[in-house]
Design a protein around this motif. Structure first.
Motif: not given
Lengths: 115, 113
Positions: B103-104, B94, B49, B36, B99-101, A35, A33, B32, B34, A45, A104, B90, A43, A101
Protein backbone atom coordinates in the motif's frame (compact mmCIF):
# COMPACT_ATOMS: atom_id res chain seq x y z
CA UNK A 1 -20.73 -4.86 -0.91
CA UNK A 2 -19.00 -8.06 0.09
CA UNK A 3 -20.49 -9.67 3.18
CA UNK A 4 -17.79 -8.95 5.73
CA UNK A 5 -18.41 -8.09 9.35
CA UNK A 6 -15.98 -7.31 12.12
CA UNK A 7 -16.56 -7.48 15.83
CA UNK A 8 -16.28 -5.61 18.01
CA UNK A 9 -16.34 -2.32 16.11
CA UNK A 10 -14.79 -0.45 19.01
CA UNK A 11 -12.81 -1.67 21.99
CA UNK A 12 -10.88 -0.07 24.80
CA UNK A 13 -8.60 -2.30 26.79
CA UNK A 14 -5.68 -2.09 29.18
CA UNK A 15 -2.04 -2.87 28.59
CA UNK A 16 -1.20 -6.50 29.15
CA UNK A 17 -4.65 -7.93 28.52
CA UNK A 18 -5.38 -10.35 25.65
CA UNK A 19 -7.72 -9.14 22.94
CA UNK A 20 -9.42 -11.07 20.14
CA UNK A 21 -10.94 -9.47 17.08
CA UNK A 22 -13.24 -11.41 14.81
CA UNK A 23 -13.78 -11.23 11.08
CA UNK A 24 -16.72 -13.05 9.55
CA UNK A 25 -17.47 -13.43 5.86
CA UNK A 26 -20.43 -14.83 3.99
CA UNK A 27 -18.75 -14.88 0.56
CA UNK A 28 -16.93 -18.21 0.79
CA UNK A 29 -13.69 -16.45 -0.20
CA UNK A 30 -10.51 -18.46 0.24
CA UNK A 31 -8.16 -15.69 1.37
CA UNK A 32 -8.58 -13.56 4.46
CA UNK A 33 -6.30 -10.81 5.74
CA UNK A 34 -5.77 -8.69 8.80
CA UNK A 35 -4.35 -5.19 8.41
CA UNK A 36 -3.69 -2.34 10.75
CA UNK A 37 -4.03 1.27 9.67
CA UNK A 38 -2.05 4.05 11.28
CA UNK A 39 -1.65 7.66 10.13
CA UNK A 40 1.17 8.05 7.63
CA UNK A 41 1.59 4.32 7.14
CA UNK A 42 -1.32 3.34 4.96
CA UNK A 43 -2.29 -0.25 5.61
CA UNK A 44 0.16 -2.83 6.86
CA UNK A 45 -0.47 -6.54 6.67
CA UNK A 46 -0.40 -8.40 9.97
CA UNK A 47 -1.31 -11.96 8.99
CA UNK A 48 -3.23 -13.63 6.24
CA UNK A 49 -4.89 -16.96 5.61
CA UNK A 50 -5.08 -18.91 2.37
CA UNK A 51 -7.40 -21.61 3.68
CA UNK A 52 -8.73 -23.25 6.81
CA UNK A 53 -5.84 -23.70 9.25
CA UNK A 54 -3.42 -22.19 6.68
CA UNK A 55 -1.98 -18.88 7.79
CA UNK A 56 1.17 -16.87 7.25
CA UNK A 57 2.83 -13.78 8.63
CA UNK A 58 2.72 -10.36 7.12
CA UNK A 59 4.85 -7.29 7.51
CA UNK A 60 3.99 -6.49 11.15
CA UNK A 61 3.12 -9.81 12.80
CA UNK A 62 5.03 -9.47 16.09
CA UNK A 63 2.66 -9.52 19.07
CA UNK A 64 -0.24 -10.92 17.01
CA UNK A 65 -1.53 -14.40 16.33
CA UNK A 66 -4.36 -15.63 14.13
CA UNK A 67 -6.57 -18.64 13.73
CA UNK A 68 -8.92 -19.88 11.07
CA UNK A 69 -10.88 -22.97 12.01
CA UNK A 70 -13.55 -22.50 9.36
CA UNK A 71 -13.79 -20.70 6.05
CA UNK A 72 -15.97 -17.87 7.25
CA UNK A 73 -14.10 -16.81 10.39
CA UNK A 74 -10.63 -15.34 10.87
CA UNK A 75 -9.60 -14.35 14.38
CA UNK A 76 -6.84 -11.92 15.32
CA UNK A 77 -5.46 -12.15 18.84
CA UNK A 78 -3.25 -9.65 20.60
CA UNK A 79 -1.61 -11.90 23.13
CA UNK A 80 -0.71 -9.09 25.55
CA UNK A 81 -1.90 -5.74 24.28
CA UNK A 82 0.49 -2.78 24.25
CA UNK A 83 -0.13 0.89 23.59
CA UNK A 84 1.68 0.59 20.25
CA UNK A 85 -1.14 -1.69 19.11
CA UNK A 86 -3.66 1.10 19.37
CA UNK A 87 -4.87 1.26 15.80
CA UNK A 88 -7.71 0.63 13.42
CA UNK A 89 -7.81 -3.00 12.29
CA UNK A 90 -9.28 -4.04 8.98
CA UNK A 91 -10.16 -7.46 7.74
CA UNK A 92 -10.16 -8.17 4.02
CA UNK A 93 -11.12 -11.11 1.83
CA UNK A 94 -10.28 -12.22 -1.67
CA UNK A 95 -10.41 -15.22 -3.93
CA UNK A 96 -14.08 -15.71 -4.53
CA UNK A 97 -15.57 -17.98 -7.16
CA UNK A 98 -15.38 -15.43 -9.98
CA UNK A 99 -12.68 -13.04 -8.90
CA UNK A 100 -9.63 -15.17 -8.36
CA UNK A 101 -7.19 -14.09 -5.74
CA UNK A 102 -6.58 -10.61 -7.00
CA UNK A 103 -9.13 -8.19 -5.53
CA UNK A 104 -9.45 -7.60 -1.82
CA UNK A 105 -12.68 -6.43 -0.22
CA UNK A 106 -12.67 -4.82 3.18
CA UNK A 107 -14.69 -4.97 6.34
CA UNK A 108 -15.78 -1.84 8.25
CA UNK A 109 -12.86 -1.90 10.68
CA UNK A 110 -12.34 -2.18 14.43
CA UNK A 111 -10.99 0.74 16.39
CA UNK A 112 -8.83 -0.57 19.25
CA UNK A 113 -7.47 1.62 22.01
CA UNK A 114 -4.95 0.20 24.46
CA UNK A 115 -4.56 2.31 27.60
CA UNK B 1 12.35 -4.03 -2.41
CA UNK B 2 8.86 -3.64 -3.79
CA UNK B 3 7.29 -0.34 -2.79
CA UNK B 4 4.42 1.99 -3.59
CA UNK B 5 4.73 5.76 -3.37
CA UNK B 6 2.00 8.35 -3.19
CA UNK B 7 4.02 11.55 -3.16
CA UNK B 8 1.20 13.87 -2.08
CA UNK B 9 0.03 13.54 1.51
CA UNK B 10 -2.68 16.17 1.01
CA UNK B 11 -4.21 17.72 -2.07
CA UNK B 12 -6.68 20.61 -2.06
CA UNK B 13 -8.90 21.10 -5.08
CA UNK B 14 -11.79 23.43 -5.76
CA UNK B 15 -15.16 21.86 -6.36
CA UNK B 16 -15.65 21.38 -10.10
CA UNK B 17 -11.93 21.35 -10.84
CA UNK B 18 -10.06 18.39 -12.25
CA UNK B 19 -8.05 16.02 -10.09
CA UNK B 20 -5.01 13.85 -10.51
CA UNK B 21 -3.57 11.73 -7.70
CA UNK B 22 -0.18 10.19 -8.27
CA UNK B 23 0.99 6.66 -7.59
CA UNK B 24 4.35 5.14 -8.45
CA UNK B 25 5.64 1.66 -7.74
CA UNK B 26 8.98 -0.06 -7.89
CA UNK B 27 8.95 -3.48 -9.49
CA UNK B 28 10.46 -5.08 -12.57
CA UNK B 29 7.37 -6.68 -14.02
CA UNK B 30 3.80 -5.44 -14.39
CA UNK B 31 1.90 -5.82 -11.16
CA UNK B 32 -1.82 -5.69 -10.49
CA UNK B 33 -2.84 -2.15 -9.57
CA UNK B 34 -5.67 -0.81 -7.44
CA UNK B 35 -7.13 2.42 -6.16
CA UNK B 36 -9.25 2.43 -3.01
CA UNK B 37 -11.12 5.25 -1.33
CA UNK B 38 -11.77 5.67 2.38
CA UNK B 39 -14.31 8.16 3.65
CA UNK B 40 -13.83 9.39 7.22
CA UNK B 41 -14.54 6.64 9.74
CA UNK B 42 -15.33 4.15 7.01
CA UNK B 43 -13.76 1.08 5.48
CA UNK B 44 -12.03 0.95 2.13
CA UNK B 45 -13.96 0.82 -1.11
CA UNK B 46 -12.48 -0.34 -4.39
CA UNK B 47 -12.55 2.42 -7.02
CA UNK B 48 -10.90 0.60 -9.90
CA UNK B 49 -8.23 -1.91 -10.80
CA UNK B 50 -5.85 -2.78 -13.61
CA UNK B 51 -4.79 -6.31 -14.40
CA UNK B 52 -4.01 -6.22 -18.14
CA UNK B 53 -5.25 -4.87 -21.47
CA UNK B 54 -6.34 -1.29 -22.03
CA UNK B 55 -4.12 0.92 -19.89
CA UNK B 56 -6.92 3.42 -19.23
CA UNK B 57 -9.40 1.94 -16.80
CA UNK B 58 -12.72 3.31 -15.68
CA UNK B 59 -13.98 3.00 -12.16
CA UNK B 60 -16.88 3.97 -10.00
CA UNK B 61 -17.91 7.53 -9.11
CA UNK B 62 -16.50 8.93 -12.37
CA UNK B 63 -12.87 8.08 -11.64
CA UNK B 64 -10.38 6.72 -14.12
CA UNK B 65 -6.73 5.72 -13.93
CA UNK B 66 -4.00 5.26 -16.47
CA UNK B 67 -1.22 2.71 -16.24
CA UNK B 68 2.06 3.90 -17.72
CA UNK B 69 4.62 1.12 -17.80
CA UNK B 70 7.51 3.40 -18.77
CA UNK B 71 6.91 5.57 -15.72
CA UNK B 72 5.85 2.78 -13.31
CA UNK B 73 2.82 4.90 -12.54
CA UNK B 74 -0.91 4.43 -12.06
CA UNK B 75 -2.37 7.90 -11.58
CA UNK B 76 -5.99 8.45 -10.64
CA UNK B 77 -8.00 11.18 -12.36
CA UNK B 78 -11.39 12.77 -12.26
CA UNK B 79 -12.44 15.59 -14.62
CA UNK B 80 -14.64 17.42 -12.13
CA UNK B 81 -14.63 16.78 -8.38
CA UNK B 82 -17.62 17.02 -6.09
CA UNK B 83 -17.63 17.85 -2.39
CA UNK B 84 -18.53 14.21 -1.71
CA UNK B 85 -15.16 13.14 -3.15
CA UNK B 86 -13.41 14.44 -0.04
CA UNK B 87 -11.76 11.32 1.37
CA UNK B 88 -8.46 9.55 1.56
CA UNK B 89 -7.27 7.67 -1.50
CA UNK B 90 -4.96 4.71 -1.44
CA UNK B 91 -3.00 3.14 -4.24
CA UNK B 92 -2.16 -0.53 -3.79
CA UNK B 93 -0.13 -2.96 -5.80
CA UNK B 94 -0.24 -6.75 -5.91
CA UNK B 95 3.09 -8.16 -7.01
CA UNK B 96 2.80 -11.59 -8.58
CA UNK B 97 5.37 -13.17 -6.31
CA UNK B 98 2.78 -13.48 -3.56
CA UNK B 99 -0.76 -12.51 -2.75
CA UNK B 100 0.09 -9.56 -0.57
CA UNK B 101 -0.98 -6.04 -1.38
CA UNK B 102 1.60 -3.31 -0.89
CA UNK B 103 0.00 0.00 0.00
CA UNK B 104 0.88 3.60 -0.52
CA UNK B 105 0.59 5.88 2.50
CA UNK B 106 -2.50 7.56 1.10
CA UNK B 107 -3.45 10.99 -0.23
CA UNK B 108 -6.04 13.02 1.61
CA UNK B 109 -8.25 14.98 -0.78
CA UNK B 110 -9.71 18.24 0.49
CA UNK B 111 -12.39 19.98 -1.54
CA UNK B 112 -12.71 23.77 -1.41
CA UNK B 113 -16.21 25.12 -1.96
Amino acid sequence: DAGITQSPRHKVTETGTPVTLRCHQTENHRYMYWYRQDPGHGLRLIHYSYGVKDTDKGEVSDGYSVSRSKTEDFLLTLESATSSQTSVYFCAISGGLAGGTDTQYFGPGTRLTVL
Amino acid sequence: AQSVTQPDIHITVSEGASLELRCNYSYGATPYLFWYVQSPGQGLQLLLKYFSGDTLVQGIKGFEAEFKRSQSSFNLRKPSVHWSDAAEYFCAVLFDSNYQLIWGAGTKLIIKP
